[in-house]
Design a protein around this motif. Structure first.
Motif, PDB file in Angstrom:
ATOM      1  N   SER A 179       1.041   8.653   5.689  1.00  0.00           N
ATOM      2  CA  SER A 179       1.117   9.547   6.849  1.00  0.00           C
ATOM      3  C   SER A 179       2.419  10.328   6.923  1.00  0.00           C
ATOM      4  CB  SER A 179       0.921   8.743   8.139  1.00  0.00           C
ATOM      5  OG  SER A 179       1.960   7.790   8.302  1.00  0.00           O
ATOM      6  N   ASP A 180       3.499   9.811   6.307  1.00  0.00           N
ATOM      7  CA  ASP A 180       4.778  10.522   6.327  1.00  0.00           C
ATOM      8  C   ASP A 180       4.931  11.485   5.159  1.00  0.00           C
ATOM      9  OD1 ASP A 180       4.976   8.668   4.312  1.00  0.00           O
ATOM     10  OD2 ASP A 180       7.055   8.122   4.736  1.00  0.00           O
ATOM     11  N   GLY A 181       3.870  11.608   4.344  1.00  0.00           N
ATOM     12  CA  GLY A 181       3.924  12.494   3.190  1.00  0.00           C
ATOM     13  C   GLY A 181       4.341  11.817   1.903  1.00  0.00           C
ATOM     14  N   SER A 182       4.747  10.553   1.990  1.00  0.00           N
ATOM     15  CA  SER A 182       5.118   9.812   0.777  1.00  0.00           C
ATOM     16  C   SER A 182       3.894   9.647  -0.125  1.00  0.00           C
ATOM     17  CB  SER A 182       5.684   8.432   1.140  1.00  0.00           C
ATOM     18  OG  SER A 182       6.882   8.560   1.879  1.00  0.00           O
ATOM     19  N   GLU A 183       4.121   9.747  -1.444  1.00  0.00           N
ATOM     20  CA  GLU A 183       3.041   9.608  -2.410  1.00  0.00           C
ATOM     21  C   GLU A 183       3.181   8.270  -3.143  1.00  0.00           C
ATOM     22  OE1 GLU A 183       2.119  13.597  -4.494  1.00  0.00           O
ATOM     23  OE2 GLU A 183       4.242  13.729  -3.911  1.00  0.00           O
ATOM     24  N   VAL A 184       2.038   7.614  -3.363  1.00  0.00           N
ATOM     25  CA  VAL A 184       2.037   6.331  -4.050  1.00  0.00           C
ATOM     26  C   VAL A 184       0.956   6.333  -5.119  1.00  0.00           C
ATOM     27  CG1 VAL A 184       1.904   3.830  -3.816  1.00  0.00           C
ATOM     28  CG2 VAL A 184       2.728   5.205  -1.891  1.00  0.00           C
ATOM     29  N   TRP A 185       1.359   5.982  -6.344  1.00  0.00           N
ATOM     30  CA  TRP A 185       0.411   5.788  -7.437  1.00  0.00           C
ATOM     31  C   TRP A 185       0.206   4.286  -7.610  1.00  0.00           C
ATOM     32  CZ3 TRP A 185       3.802   9.658  -7.026  1.00  0.00           C
ATOM     33  CH2 TRP A 185       3.401  10.952  -7.354  1.00  0.00           C
ATOM     34  N   LEU A 186      -1.031   3.827  -7.621  1.00  0.00           N
ATOM     35  CA  LEU A 186      -1.346   2.410  -7.770  1.00  0.00           C
ATOM     36  C   LEU A 186      -1.896   2.148  -9.164  1.00  0.00           C
ATOM     37  CD1 LEU A 186      -3.107   1.262  -4.470  1.00  0.00           C
ATOM     38  CD2 LEU A 186      -0.960   0.400  -5.409  1.00  0.00           C
ATOM     39  N   ASN A 187      -1.298   1.185  -9.849  1.00  0.00           N
ATOM     40  CA  ASN A 187      -1.767   0.828 -11.181  1.00  0.00           C
ATOM     41  C   ASN A 187      -3.008  -0.056 -11.082  1.00  0.00           C
ATOM     42  OD1 ASN A 187      -1.861   0.748 -13.941  1.00  0.00           O
ATOM     43  ND2 ASN A 187       0.204  -0.077 -14.217  1.00  0.00           N
ATOM     44  N   SER A 188      -3.669  -0.226 -12.204  1.00  0.00           N
ATOM     45  CA  SER A 188      -4.898  -0.998 -12.294  1.00  0.00           C
ATOM     46  C   SER A 188      -4.763  -2.383 -11.659  1.00  0.00           C
ATOM     47  CB  SER A 188      -5.263  -1.146 -13.779  1.00  0.00           C
ATOM     48  OG  SER A 188      -6.316  -2.046 -13.961  1.00  0.00           O
ATOM     49  N   GLY A 189      -5.751  -2.771 -10.851  1.00  0.00           N
ATOM     50  CA  GLY A 189      -5.763  -4.104 -10.261  1.00  0.00           C
ATOM     51  C   GLY A 189      -4.714  -4.338  -9.197  1.00  0.00           C
ATOM     52  N   SER A 190      -4.232  -3.275  -8.546  1.00  0.00           N
ATOM     53  CA  SER A 190      -3.177  -3.401  -7.533  1.00  0.00           C
ATOM     54  C   SER A 190      -3.734  -3.154  -6.134  1.00  0.00           C
ATOM     55  CB  SER A 190      -2.050  -2.405  -7.807  1.00  0.00           C
ATOM     56  OG  SER A 190      -1.489  -2.626  -9.079  1.00  0.00           O
ATOM     57  N   LYS A 191      -3.020  -3.675  -5.126  1.00  0.00           N
ATOM     58  CA  LYS A 191      -3.433  -3.498  -3.736  1.00  0.00           C
ATOM     59  C   LYS A 191      -2.230  -3.103  -2.885  1.00  0.00           C
ATOM     60  CE  LYS A 191      -4.461  -7.148  -1.213  1.00  0.00           C
ATOM     61  NZ  LYS A 191      -5.227  -8.301  -0.646  1.00  0.00           N
ATOM     62  N   LEU A 192      -2.415  -2.092  -2.045  1.00  0.00           N
ATOM     63  CA  LEU A 192      -1.374  -1.632  -1.128  1.00  0.00           C
ATOM     64  C   LEU A 192      -1.916  -1.687   0.299  1.00  0.00           C
ATOM     65  CD1 LEU A 192       1.526  -0.275  -1.081  1.00  0.00           C
ATOM     66  CD2 LEU A 192       0.285   1.882  -0.780  1.00  0.00           C
ATOM     67  N   ILE A 193      -1.184  -2.352   1.185  1.00  0.00           N
ATOM     68  CA  ILE A 193      -1.550  -2.413   2.598  1.00  0.00           C
ATOM     69  C   ILE A 193      -0.570  -1.538   3.370  1.00  0.00           C
ATOM     70  CG2 ILE A 193      -1.831  -3.899   4.611  1.00  0.00           C
ATOM     71  CD1 ILE A 193      -2.405  -6.206   2.708  1.00  0.00           C
ATOM     72  N   TYR A 194      -1.098  -0.593   4.155  1.00  0.00           N
ATOM     73  CA  TYR A 194      -0.241   0.343   4.890  1.00  0.00           C
ATOM     74  C   TYR A 194      -0.950   0.772   6.175  1.00  0.00           C
ATOM     75  CZ  TYR A 194      -3.380   3.752   2.728  1.00  0.00           C
ATOM     76  OH  TYR A 194      -4.503   4.446   2.314  1.00  0.00           O
ATOM     77  N   PRO A 195      -0.218   1.184   7.207  1.00  0.00           N
ATOM     78  CA  PRO A 195      -0.837   1.613   8.466  1.00  0.00           C
ATOM     79  C   PRO A 195      -1.389   3.039   8.351  1.00  0.00           C
ATOM     80  CG  PRO A 195       1.528   1.851   8.620  1.00  0.00           C
ATOM     81  CD  PRO A 195       1.257   1.199   7.285  1.00  0.00           C
ATOM     82  N   ASN A 196      -2.340   3.357   9.214  1.00  0.00           N
ATOM     83  CA  ASN A 196      -2.859   4.729   9.238  1.00  0.00           C
ATOM     84  C   ASN A 196      -1.748   5.719   9.555  1.00  0.00           C
ATOM     85  OD1 ASN A 196      -5.507   4.074   8.633  1.00  0.00           O
ATOM     86  ND2 ASN A 196      -6.004   3.646  10.783  1.00  0.00           N
ATOM     87  N   ARG A 197      -0.812   5.285  10.404  1.00  0.00           N
ATOM     88  CA  ARG A 197       0.318   6.141  10.762  1.00  0.00           C
ATOM     89  C   ARG A 197       1.551   5.283  11.011  1.00  0.00           C
ATOM     90  NH1 ARG A 197       1.313  11.127  11.851  1.00  0.00           N
ATOM     91  NH2 ARG A 197      -0.884  11.656  11.566  1.00  0.00           N
ATOM     92  N   PHE A 198       2.675   5.712  10.457  1.00  0.00           N
ATOM     93  CA  PHE A 198       3.935   4.993  10.697  1.00  0.00           C
ATOM     94  C   PHE A 198       4.456   5.337  12.087  1.00  0.00           C
ATOM     95  CE2 PHE A 198       4.230   5.440   5.952  1.00  0.00           C
ATOM     96  CZ  PHE A 198       4.135   4.086   5.662  1.00  0.00           C
ATOM     97  N   VAL A 199       4.917   4.313  12.805  1.00  0.00           N
ATOM     98  CA  VAL A 199       5.576   4.515  14.097  1.00  0.00           C
ATOM     99  C   VAL A 199       6.982   3.932  13.968  1.00  0.00           C
ATOM    100  CG1 VAL A 199       5.561   4.047  16.557  1.00  0.00           C
ATOM    101  CG2 VAL A 199       3.392   4.354  15.327  1.00  0.00           C
ATOM    102  N   GLY A 200       7.953   4.803  13.780  1.00  0.00           N
ATOM    103  CA  GLY A 200       9.325   4.334  13.543  1.00  0.00           C
ATOM    104  C   GLY A 200       9.442   3.763  12.139  1.00  0.00           C
ATOM    105  N   LYS A 201       9.671   2.469  12.063  1.00  0.00           N
ATOM    106  CA  LYS A 201       9.873   1.779  10.784  1.00  0.00           C
ATOM    107  C   LYS A 201       8.700   2.004   9.831  1.00  0.00           C
ATOM    108  CE  LYS A 201      10.887  -2.833   8.959  1.00  0.00           C
ATOM    109  NZ  LYS A 201      11.077  -4.264   9.322  1.00  0.00           N
ATOM    110  N   ARG A 202       9.025   2.277   8.576  1.00  0.00           N
ATOM    111  CA  ARG A 202       7.997   2.483   7.556  1.00  0.00           C
ATOM    112  C   ARG A 202       7.943   1.255   6.652  1.00  0.00           C
ATOM    113  NH1 ARG A 202       9.671   8.022   4.794  1.00  0.00           N
ATOM    114  NH2 ARG A 202      11.721   7.023   4.833  1.00  0.00           N
ATOM    115  N   GLN A 203       6.811   0.564   6.634  1.00  0.00           N
ATOM    116  CA  GLN A 203       6.698  -0.654   5.837  1.00  0.00           C
ATOM    117  C   GLN A 203       5.307  -0.756   5.233  1.00  0.00           C
ATOM    118  OE1 GLN A 203       6.903  -4.822   7.612  1.00  0.00           O
ATOM    119  NE2 GLN A 203       8.857  -4.741   6.521  1.00  0.00           N
TER     120      GLN A 203
END
Length: 220
Positions: A12-36
């Motif tokens: 949501s902040d415009g950051s780009e992420v490439w995920l390699n094979s067999g990987s999982k990323l958990i992230y919020p629909n929208r960042f509120v303050g802290k980005r994690q």
């Protein structure tokens, strides 16, 4: 990211992420303050700069990679005994969650975190070797057979078994781009006294299919 596939997501902040094979990323629909975000597997991050809100990547083993705007790679597969964070641009801080000590990386540096001892090591690395996977390449520079097998298995979504202790001493330097699995195996056979056998998937009793398996063994 499914096995055998590299995926890309824009946060949501415009950051780009490439995920390699067999990987999982958990992230919020929208960042509120802290980005994690939370990562299991391997990902390359191109973080949008925000001096007010730090961007944290948390792995399943309690390691955290933090930055405000930069590019870096994190490799944190749960079945491996170490976690690697590699910096391409800017700077990042790497720390254990809950611990006050952190390591600051400079471009071209990598920190290796050993899960069983909580030890960290920092060293210079070849960025192309560590990050070229996001562009569909596999680059090896005097890589041992165990590393090669791990990367090939994920890249082509196959099981690979090594038969013969001598295999673990072999080292390879190569760059693969559009080669098929059979192309790669043929090249490996040409450079060492080994034989690669591919076992195609078979239907099991519950009507599912086994994974394709490659057996690599030495030729006496």
């Amino acid at each position: 990211a499914a096995y055998g596939v590299v995926s890309k997501v824009v946060l949501s902040d415009g950051s780009e992420v490439w995920l390699n094979s067999g990987s999982k990323l958990i992230y919020p629909n929208r960042f509120v303050g802290k980005r994690q975000v939370y990562l299991s597997g391997e990902a390359y991050f191109k973080v949008t700069s925000d001096k007010s809100n730090r961007f944290d990547v948390v792995t399943s083993n309690g390691l955290q990679v933090s930055a405000y705007g930069t590019e870096f790679n994190v490799k944190a597969y749960e079945d491996e005994n170490k976690i690697e964070a590699t910096l391409a641009k800017g700077h990042v801080e790497v720390s254990e969650i809950g611990q006050p000590i952190s390591r600051t990386l400079h471009p071209g540096e990598q920190v290796i975190y050993y899960k069983n001892t909580s030890r960290m090591e920092v060293d210079k690395v070849n960025l192309a070797v560590e990050t070229s996977w996001k562009d569909g390449k596999m680059i090896f520079r005097r890589a041992n057979m165990n590393e090669i097998v791990q990367r090939l298995a994920r890249h082509f979504n196959v099981d690979i078994k090594l038969e013969g202790e001598e295999l673990y001493d072999y080292k390879y330097s190569a760059t693969f781009t559009t080669e098929t699995l059979n192309d790669v195996l043929l090249l490996l056979e040409k450079t060492a006294p080994i034989k690669c056998t591919v076992i195609e998937p078979k239907q099991t009793a519950d009507f599912t299919y086994s994974r394709r398996t490659v057996i690599i063994k030495t030729i006496k």
